[in-house]
Design an enzyme around this catalytic site. Structure first.
Site, PDB file in Angstrom:
ATOM      1  CE  LYS A 154      -3.705  -2.446   2.407  1.00 40.01           C
ATOM      2  NZ  LYS A 154      -4.445  -2.714   3.654  1.00 40.01           N
ATOM      3  CD  GLN A 207      -3.539  -4.255   6.833  1.00 38.95           C
ATOM      4  OE1 GLN A 207      -3.667  -3.165   6.278  1.00 38.95           O
ATOM      5  NE2 GLN A 207      -3.800  -5.392   6.207  1.00 38.95           N
ATOM      6  CG  ASP A 265      -9.881  -0.714   4.889  1.00 40.91           C
ATOM      7  OD1 ASP A 265      -9.539  -1.031   3.743  1.00 40.91           O
ATOM      8  OD2 ASP A 265      -9.201  -0.927   5.905  1.00 40.91           O
TER       9      ASP A 265
END
Ligand code: GUN
Length: 296
Positions: A51, A95, A118
């Site tokens: 990322k 995460q 997200d």
């Protein structure tokens, strides 16, 4: 079989984004993504590196907030509050997976819905169901972009999704079935599904997101001209490779009879993985624009 080349399509999307970001006025701050990592899960670290690399390539600023595995939920909430209140940060992801002692739902709900790139915040999941402007979770979004790029017909097509995770299976089912969107007829299967084989055989589009190496390894299970999307990723020991392993999916991609049977298939690596990263970048840029324009 034609390849659904996620690496290629993702590169195109990143080139476009890079162009758009380079045209921003020099006095404006740049889009900025923050990632909170708790503990030192090795796979998470690999994903975060990917990322970061992609962000820097397109001109998105990237900051990693690394927290040790002995923090508690309230420490993470404080870190999230600080990032939520920072006007120079436009996207925030925590995460997953989080350590077992952490209240994941509380953590995800604390992320500002405007920065939740997200798309895991309950408000944004609700908006996805209502077909409102929101952040689509990165993997389903990446799959949608790939399907659209190759102009794969979806309306009225039977899409069978194996796997019901909150990150992939469930949001993808919502995206695929929206009548005003992709308009497919969707069936979701889990390990208790009866007549799995018959259902798989009905799929015009088969998405495999189970996490079982080579679960699909027999062309007799497939409808002719099926489109296969493989979300699985497995490290297979391989001494002939420099890194000592190779990556394979939930589908036996190299099986010639499977290749003959399907119209399109995503490879692993180079299929869904790079598209997930493209989806996240797209969301971060969208969050940036919406916060700048005060739209959300
Ligand atoms: N872990 C595996 N996939 C994802 C993802 O898309 N987002 C986050 N935050 N964690 C993940």
């Amino acid at each position: 079989m034609k390849l659904l080349d996620g690496k290629l399509v993702s590169q195109k999307l990143r080139d476009q984004l890079k162009k758009q970001i380079s045209k921003l006025h020099p006095n404006l701050d740049k889009p900025h993504l923050a990632v909170v990592l708790v503990g030192d899960n090795q796979s998470s670290k690999v994903y975060i590196k990917q990322k970061e690399k992609a962000c820097l390539e397109v001109g998105i600023k990237f900051t990693l907030y690394q927290m040790t595995s002995n923090v508690d939920t309230s420490d993470i909430l404080s870190q999230i509050d600080q990032i939520n209140n920072d006007p120079l940060i436009h996207g925030l992801i925590v995460q997953l997976p989080l350590p077992k002692n952490i209240n994941k739902d509380l953590v995800i709900s604390r992320i500002s819905a405007q920065k939740d790139v997200d798309g895991f915040h309950p408000e944004n999941i609700g908006k996805l169901l209502l077909n409102k402007n929101t952040f689509k979770p990165a993997t389903p979004y990446g799959i949608e972009l790939l399907i659209k790029h190759y102009q794969i017909p979806t309306q009225g097509q039977h899409c069978v999704i194996l796997g019901k995770s909150l990150i992939v299976g469930q949001p993808l089912a919502n995206l695929m079935c929206l009548e005003t969107g992709l308009g497919a007829t969707v069936t979701c299967c889990d390990k208790n599904t009866k007549n799995m084989r018959e259902i798989i055989k009905m799929a015009d589009i088969l998405v495999v997101a189970v996490g079982k190496h080579h679960l699909i390894n027999d062309a007799n299970w497939l409808k002719p001209n099926v489109v296969i999307i493989d979300v699985g990723i497995h490290k297979i020991n391989d001494k002939t490779k420099k890194r000592g392993f190779r990556l394979e999916g939930d589908v036996d991609f190299h099986n010639p009879s499977i290749q003959d049977k399907c119209a399109y298939m995503t490879p692993v690596p180079g299929g869904v993985g790079p598209m997930t990263v493209a989806g996240l970048l797209q969301n971060t840029y969208q969050g940036y624009q919406e916060q700048k324009n005060g739209k959300m």
